[in-house]
Design a protein around this motif. Structure first.
Motif, PDB file in Angstrom:
ATOM      1  N   THR A  47      -1.169  -2.640  -4.547  1.00 32.54           N
ATOM      2  CA  THR A  47      -0.535  -3.688  -5.388  1.00 32.54           C
ATOM      3  C   THR A  47      -0.686  -4.988  -4.723  1.00 32.54           C
TER       4      THR A  47
ATOM      5  N   ALA B  49      -6.424   0.849 -13.857  1.00 30.93           N
ATOM      6  CA  ALA B  49      -5.269  -0.289 -13.246  1.00 30.93           C
ATOM      7  C   ALA B  49      -4.651  -0.963 -14.226  1.00 30.93           C
TER       8      ALA B  49
ATOM      9  N   VAL C 243      -2.325  -3.690  -9.900  1.00 28.57           N
ATOM     10  CA  VAL C 243      -2.014  -2.443  -9.359  1.00 28.57           C
ATOM     11  C   VAL C 243      -3.210  -1.461  -9.525  1.00 28.57           C
ATOM     12  N   MET C 244      -3.799  -1.128  -8.557  1.00 31.12           N
ATOM     13  CA  MET C 244      -5.106  -0.096  -8.311  1.00 31.12           C
ATOM     14  C   MET C 244      -4.958   1.002  -7.741  1.00 31.12           C
ATOM     15  N   THR C 245      -5.632   2.076  -8.327  1.00 25.80           N
ATOM     16  CA  THR C 245      -5.344   3.363  -7.594  1.00 25.80           C
ATOM     17  C   THR C 245      -6.702   3.617  -7.040  1.00 25.80           C
TER      18      THR C 245
ATOM     19  N   TYR D  57       0.929  -1.202   0.072  1.00 24.87           N
ATOM     20  CA  TYR D  57       0.075   0.165   0.096  1.00 24.87           C
ATOM     21  C   TYR D  57       0.977   1.219  -0.045  1.00 24.87           C
ATOM     22  N   ASN D  58       0.697   1.878  -1.086  1.00 24.92           N
ATOM     23  CA  ASN D  58       1.540   3.208  -1.286  1.00 24.92           C
ATOM     24  C   ASN D  58       0.637   4.292  -0.827  1.00 24.92           C
TER      25      ASN D  58
ATOM     26  N   LYS E  86       1.123   7.736  -3.146  1.00 29.52           N
ATOM     27  CA  LYS E  86       0.377   7.587  -4.405  1.00 29.52           C
ATOM     28  C   LYS E  86      -1.084   6.992  -4.550  1.00 29.52           C
ATOM     29  N   SER E  87      -1.563   6.620  -3.148  1.00 29.88           N
ATOM     30  CA  SER E  87      -2.817   5.994  -3.136  1.00 29.88           C
ATOM     31  C   SER E  87      -3.108   4.944  -4.032  1.00 29.88           C
ATOM     32  N   THR E  88      -2.017   3.955  -4.207  1.00 24.66           N
ATOM     33  CA  THR E  88      -2.289   2.643  -4.844  1.00 24.66           C
ATOM     34  C   THR E  88      -1.978   1.588  -3.862  1.00 24.66           C
TER      35      THR E  88
END
Length: 925
Positions: A114, A131, A123-125, A106-107, A110-112
């Motif tokens: 994985t 994605a 990989v989703m945002t 969880y980044n 970047k609000s992503t």
């Protein structure tokens, strides 16, 4: 008095009635309040905070549960929710913390999110439908959301449950009545192929029978890969009643199975096998499968191919998931006979008997008169013992020893060896080693050491570049790594008598004999190595330079004028740091040819009009220089460089893309195998898994390149080489199209007048159309969903566009109707897949161009463009159309679509329409 009593009695009755009424009112009030409270509670639902919109809300929809194989994996306090008809669930609770066991990152900046599982990475945002799956762009049905459950005080990120489940290959069912996401995880085993990444194999685990009797496969049952049953080579074909001789060569990763008169040689990762010396291309290459559940690796080979080559019949029993190997009735040697034969000749299986012939009738070479011959003394060279592990079977010491130093050993030097000493403070107990290309890793138990790099190159010798030592405190062992300079080498290890010195010796190939001779027709020189020689040749000013990279000159320095020969006049040897060089002086007009047998390399010389004792394999040097077709400036950018044989015109290059099996071939007319053996192909890509060179049945030198994943390719050439660039298809090709011949296999489609729709679709789009669609990949690259009479699921066909990185998708069908009056051409698209792409094209526009072009050129009835939810267009990811060319149920239409001229014109119009579309709506690549 009586009246007073009566009044009092009446008052008591009145008071009781009043009390009863008041109680009813109070009860009704409580009931009303309770009902009102319950209604308010149900209406309030989940109190949430949405981090994307930064707003509070009350969710009153269905609260979603999730199960895995029937077991609840979601949390009661943090249920999933439904947005736009899509069930979203917590990625951590459902996919990470359950037995699905996905990895995650969880980044927050970047609000992503994985998620990775079994080789698939998503990989989703948060807040976006965009994605990626394994790096390729996809569109989610609904964006992930980050929410806080206010009552529970827990923050979760919710992701679309069906999309993630199905992308990971999990079963998925939505039970609306129960508001439950039911995920099914198949039983699996953790494997890796050829030391690659681990993955969960969820496919078929199969059995093997031989003549009806089931054999034990131990810890590694058969598996299915590339639609091929892969069987344990040794267990199935050698340790069973088949009783074939089995050999596995770790050095070149070759597998040899011999049965009766059949000798089958396969190589791990290579699709080219040799049966009795003849090359055969397999659909699936042998692999080394590591079963991580038991920690053991197995050599596995394609079952049907291997059984057939060894003289057996093979069938696949799908209901019982079994490979059935059956002895052929016409076999003249039974298994019992073979066993008895082995008992009478015990040396045969041990490899001490003469090697069987390879099947071809060899050319009888006339040695004529030997003019000069040099042979080395056996005492000057050495061969590796092959010992790469030592275990003294001693009890481990209570205290570790220490590695004092690593140094070169000059005490017993041979011409082709280089030895290093690892000096310890106490006897070595256990040493293991592994060869990884040009790196040899030694692991020394119970020995401490310093972390140090010994630079060797240019100081002590030419075999080793450097030696690195490193101590691991956790395992209390030291690692010693040797970076070896030559590619072709062997090594072994041994201990001193007191076991305190570990010797590591490296061995190079050696030129052991050189013979110069002449006969009635030509001169020759034969080079004999300790092992097969790698030879590079070049010509300059009448001198032939023969280079033997990292091969020791064991015959010594020689210089002489050659007397008694017809075409040779000078011979001498030169020792260089990285090679042995032989130089031959030739008379003007001399031509030469090469042939190679095991460790002997023969060069035959003649004049331009003479006949040779050995038929020419391939002239090495052109008679006249060629004008380069294209000037290659920066060769470093090419992944593969193939030396171009002499006298060969680059325009003659043929090629074939076998994308179904992740490989392609470059074909050169004639036999250039010996030339390419002497002039190796340069491979600069880690994606290229294997390069095989062989003479195919069409008398073409075929260079087959196998890659780890789908790759596009393009090539240019000049005087010296053929340069090949490989990469992702969209990086190589300007325009990419998927062509889908409808139906196939058991799915016949419409059937009228003795014809099957599947056959018409395939004949037109592939058999007739290939000459158009494969004519110029630089303008139009086509991938077919099928090239033979096989079926493919509709979903897989639709997914092909994304898998191959395509720009467009075209499916060809023939129509049918209960009404024989229906006729004409119509083209379908789906409103679900009608988004305009970056070039400005959508599916409806594409369908309109096709129906108008086809009907105007072919003269068929224009039935227009129609929208339907056909899977191949509905579930596609690029502009997609389904062409119904004509009605097989209509006699007039059938007469057209079965006419060869009409068929030819149809595929030509489809091809021209595709070109028109890309001109009007360019991809921009």
């Amino acid at each position: 008095m009586q009246k007073i009593k009566s009044i009092m009695k009446d008052n008591r009755i009145r008071n009781r009635l009043l009390m009863f009424k008041l109680g009813c009112i109070i009860i009704m009030a409580f009931l009303f309040v309770g009902l009102q409270t319950a209604e308010i509670s149900a209406a309030s639902g989940l109190k949430l905070y949405n981090y994307t919109t930064k707003s509070y809300l009350t969710y009153t929809g269905k609260q979603v549960k999730a199960t895995l194989n029937g077991k609840i994996i979601s949390k009661e306090k943090t249920p999933g929710i439904i947005i736009d008809g899509i069930a979203l669930v917590s990625y951590k609770d459902v996919f990470v913390r359950s037995d699905i066991d996905a990895d995650f990152v969880y980044n927050k900046p970047k609000s992503t999110v994985t998620l990775s599982r079994s080789g698939t990475t998503i990989v989703m945002t948060i807040g976006s439908k965009k994605a990626t799956v394994n790096g390729k762009a996809v569109t989610l049905p609904v964006a992930p959301v980050k929410i806080k459950y206010r009552d529970a005080g827990i923050t979760n990120i919710l992701v679309p449950s069906r999309f993630v489940s199905e992308t990971f290959g999990l079963g998925y069912t939505w039970y609306s009545a129960k508001s439950t996401v039911a995920i099914e995880k198949k039983s699996s085993v953790t494997l890796s192929y050829n030391s690659g990444k681990k993955f969960e194999y969820t496919g078929t685990l199969a059995n093997v029978t031989i003549d009806g009797k089931k054999i034990s496969l131990g810890n590694m049952p058969s598996i299915i890969t590339n639609n091929t049953a892969m069987l344990r080579a040794k267990r199935v074909f050698s340790d069973s009643v088949i009783d074939a001789d089995y050999k596995y060569n770790k050095a070149d990763k070759s597998v040899t199975l011999s049965k009766n008169d059949n000798i089958l040689v396969m190589k791990i990762g290579s699709p080219v096998a040799h049966l009795n010396g003849k090359p055969i291309v397999m659909d699936t290459a042998p692999i080394i499968v590591t079963n991580h559940e038991v920690g053991t690796s197995y050599v596995m080979v394609p079952g049907s191919f291997t059984a057939s080559c060894l003289g057996y019949d093979y069938t696949w029993d799908n209901p019982n998931r079994t490979s059935k190997i059956i002895s052929r009735k016409d076999s003249d040697i039974s298994n019992e006979d073979k066993v008895e034969h082995d008992q009478e000749n015990p040396t045969e299986k041990s490899g001490e008997s003469p090697s069987p012939e390879l099947g071809d009738t060899g050319v009888v070479f006339d040695p004529g008169t030997i003019l000069h011959e040099w042979t080395t003394f056996d005492t000057l060279i050495a061969k590796s013992s092959g010992v790469t592990e030592l275990n003294m079977d001693m009890l481990p010491s209570e205290e570790n020893g220490f590695i004092y130093s690593v140094a070169r050993d000059y005490s017993n030097v041979k011409l082709n060896t280089e030895t290093y000493m690892i000096i310890g403070s106490k006897p070595f107990e256990k040493v293991t080693s592994k060869k990884n290309g040009q790196l040899v890793n030694l692991l020394v138990s119970n020995m401490a050491g310093t972390n140090y790099i010994y630079e060797i190159q240019g100081i002590h010798g030419n075999y080793v570049k450097n030696i690195e030592t490193e101590f691991d405190y956790n395992t209390q062992s030291s690692r010693v790594d040797f970076a070896v300079i030559p590619e072709n080498y062997s090594y072994d290890i041994k201990l001193s008598e007191d076991k305190t010195i570990l010797y590591v010796t490296f061995y190079l190939n050696s030129l052991n004999q050189v013979t110069i001779g002449t006969n009635d027709k030509n001169d020759y020189i034969t080079l004999t190595g300790m092992k097969p020689l790698k030879v590079n040749m070049s010509e300059q000013n009448g001198m032939l330079y023969i280079d033997l990279p990292y091969t020791v000159n064991s015959i010594g320095d020689q210089t002489l004028m050659v007397a008694g020969s017809k075409y040779l006049n000078l011979f001498y040897t030169v020792k260089l740091p990285d090679k042995t060089q032989l130089i031959l002086g030739m008379q003007d007009g001399t031509q030469y040819y090469v042939s190679e047998t095991e460790n002997k390399y023969t060069i035959t010389f003649q004049n331009s009009n003479g006949n040779v004792a050995n038929p020419p394999v391939q002239p090495v040097v052109p008679e006249a220089p060629e004008v380069p077709v294209s000037e290659v400036i920066d060769i470093a950018k090419y992944e593969l460089i193939i030396p171009k044989p002499a006298g060969f015109n680059g325009e003659q290059i043929l090629h074939k893309d076998d994308y179904f099996n992740h490989r392609f071939s470059i074909k050169l007319p004639g036999d250039h195998t010996a030339y390419l053996a002497a002039n190796p192909i340069i491979n600069n890509s880690s994606v290229i898994m294997d390069v095989s060179v062989f003479l195919n049945a069409n008398y073409e030198t075929e260079i087959m390149i196998s890659t780890s994943r789908l790759q596009g390719y393009e090539f240019v050439w000049d005087n010296n080489s053929i340069y090949i660039n490989i990469g992702e298809p969209r990086d190589i090709y300007k325009n990419i199209v998927i062509l889908d011949p409808g139906h196939g296999g058991p799915a016949n489609g419409a059937q009228y007048f003795g014809a099957k729709e599947k056959d018409l679709n395939l004949k037109m789009l592939y058999t007739l159309g290939e000459k158009y669609f494969n004519s110029n990949p630089s303008k139009l690259k086509v991938y077919y969903t099928r090239e033979t009479d096989v079926d493919m699921s509709l979903s897989d066909r639709a997914a092909y566009a994304s898998k191959m990185g395509a720009d467009l998708f075209v499916s060809l069908h023939m129509n049918a109707s209960l009404s024989t009056a229906a006729y004409g051409t119509e083209v379908y698209y789906s409103t679900n897949n009608n988004t305009t792409n970056k070039a400005g094209l959508n599916s409806k526009t594409m369908a309109t161009l096709f129906v108008n072009n086809l009907t105007s050129a072919l003269g068929t009835n224009n039935r227009g463009v129609k929208s339907e939810r056909y899977t191949v267009v509905h579930k596609n990811t690029v502009p997609a159309v389904l062409i119904e060319l004509g009605f097989m149920s209509n006699k007039n239409d059938f007469a057209l679509i079965s006419d060869p001229v009409f068929q030819e014109n149809s595929v030509r119009i489809i091809y021209e329409t595709l070109q028109q579309i890309f001109e009007l709506y360019p991809t921009g690549r």
